[in-house]
Design a protein around this motif. Sequence first.
Motif, PDB file in Angstrom:
ATOM      1  N   GLU A 133       2.372  -3.520  11.233  1.00 21.10           N
ATOM      2  CA  GLU A 133       3.347  -2.620  10.613  1.00 21.10           C
ATOM      3  C   GLU A 133       3.113  -1.173  11.065  1.00 21.10           C
ATOM      4  O   GLU A 133       4.064  -0.445  11.373  1.00 21.10           O
ATOM      5  N   VAL A 134       1.851  -0.755  11.095  1.00 20.64           N
ATOM      6  CA  VAL A 134       1.544   0.615  11.533  1.00 20.64           C
ATOM      7  C   VAL A 134       1.938   0.804  12.996  1.00 20.64           C
ATOM      8  O   VAL A 134       2.487   1.853  13.376  1.00 20.64           O
ATOM      9  N   ASP A 169      -4.095   5.406  18.159  1.00 19.47           N
ATOM     10  CA  ASP A 169      -5.055   4.312  18.030  1.00 19.47           C
ATOM     11  C   ASP A 169      -4.956   3.762  16.613  1.00 19.47           C
ATOM     12  O   ASP A 169      -5.309   4.453  15.644  1.00 19.47           O
ATOM     13  N   VAL A 170      -4.464   2.543  16.497  1.00 19.21           N
ATOM     14  CA  VAL A 170      -4.359   1.872  15.201  1.00 19.21           C
ATOM     15  C   VAL A 170      -5.537   0.906  15.108  1.00 19.21           C
ATOM     16  O   VAL A 170      -5.667   0.002  15.929  1.00 19.21           O
ATOM     17  N   ILE A 193      -5.334   5.855  13.193  1.00 18.23           N
ATOM     18  CA  ILE A 193      -4.898   5.356  11.889  1.00 18.23           C
ATOM     19  C   ILE A 193      -5.690   4.098  11.528  1.00 18.23           C
ATOM     20  O   ILE A 193      -5.392   3.005  12.015  1.00 18.23           O
ATOM     21  N   PRO A 194      -6.713   4.243  10.681  1.00 24.95           N
ATOM     22  CA  PRO A 194      -7.419   3.058  10.179  1.00 24.95           C
ATOM     23  C   PRO A 194      -6.612   2.423   9.040  1.00 24.95           C
ATOM     24  O   PRO A 194      -6.176   3.117   8.116  1.00 24.95           O
ATOM     25  N   THR A 195      -6.405   1.126   9.112  1.00 21.95           N
ATOM     26  CA  THR A 195      -5.647   0.433   8.073  1.00 21.95           C
ATOM     27  C   THR A 195      -6.224  -0.956   7.874  1.00 21.95           C
ATOM     28  O   THR A 195      -7.109  -1.387   8.616  1.00 21.95           O
ATOM     29  N   PRO A 202       0.846  -1.196   0.000  1.00 23.12           N
ATOM     30  CA  PRO A 202       0.000   0.000   0.000  1.00 23.12           C
ATOM     31  C   PRO A 202       0.882   1.247   0.000  1.00 23.12           C
ATOM     32  O   PRO A 202       1.968   1.254   0.593  1.00 23.12           O
ATOM     33  N   LYS A 203       0.432   2.294  -0.648  1.00 21.13           N
ATOM     34  CA  LYS A 203       1.256   3.496  -0.821  1.00 21.13           C
ATOM     35  C   LYS A 203       1.829   4.068   0.477  1.00 21.13           C
ATOM     36  O   LYS A 203       2.979   4.519   0.496  1.00 21.13           O
ATOM     37  N   PRO A 204       1.069   4.093   1.591  1.00 20.58           N
ATOM     38  CA  PRO A 204       1.631   4.694   2.807  1.00 20.58           C
ATOM     39  C   PRO A 204       2.900   4.013   3.323  1.00 20.58           C
ATOM     40  O   PRO A 204       3.660   4.623   4.071  1.00 20.58           O
ATOM     41  N   PHE A 205       3.149   2.773   2.887  1.00 22.58           N
ATOM     42  CA  PHE A 205       4.277   2.020   3.434  1.00 22.58           C
ATOM     43  C   PHE A 205       5.467   1.954   2.488  1.00 22.58           C
ATOM     44  O   PHE A 205       6.479   1.331   2.796  1.00 22.58           O
ATOM     45  N   ILE A 206       5.355   2.620   1.339  1.00 20.66           N
ATOM     46  CA  ILE A 206       6.494   2.731   0.427  1.00 20.66           C
ATOM     47  C   ILE A 206       7.540   3.638   1.072  1.00 20.66           C
ATOM     48  O   ILE A 206       7.212   4.627   1.723  1.00 20.66           O
TER      49      ILE A 206
END
Length: 232
Positions: free
Chosen positions: A61-62, A77-78, A52-54, A22-26
Amino acid sequence: MEKLAVIIPAAGSGTRMGSFKPKPFIILGDKPIIWHTINAFLKLDSLIQIIIPTSEEWLNEVEIICESLPKNKVQFDVIVGGSERQFSINNGLKFLHDDVDLVAVHDAVRPFIDWHLIKKVCKRALTYGGAIVGVPAKDTIKKVGENQTIIDTPNRTSLWQAQTPQIFRRELLTKAYNSAIEKDFFGTDDASLVERIGGDIKIVEGDRKNLKITYPIDLKIAEMILKENEEI
């Protein structure tokens, strides 16, 4: 002083980037894009919570990324997001701390938002109920119908490109989301949901460096901006 929470949805795919991640983790520089995004908000004294909703497979990872950020008193809060961005943010609203006055929603892949600009948007949102970051459209916009036929050319002087953060009084944003879910209405951004219920929203001119990293060319530009920022 008002108390701010930010919801950063991070459940998007990396399809348009040609990535399995997913783009946020590049990686941007030596850290994930979302690390830079979260870190920009940590400079705000008014910030008390980051939600952070994922997707379920990226929860761990988040959490690891959050643990690597500078330590402060902000509550993280993840949570599990939804199948659509709108559902993810609606889930996030359910986790808001009781003390929160303002809620910001920000794209996980806009890592160069300036904290001074966030403060300006907060101030306007506190006064009027809602405010968003945007920039005047620099290209001529065409309205296109079937078979790629041009229908109209709107006057560019009144057109702006919406960015994030989009910040609202808590009760206004919650009301807008509740109404949208109830009526099965989908908006292209948070402001469109608030507009729908008659909310007053102001726009604050932003910075074109506040780009949304969507395509490979955006990542190359982001690397240049990051290098420039590090040299300042």
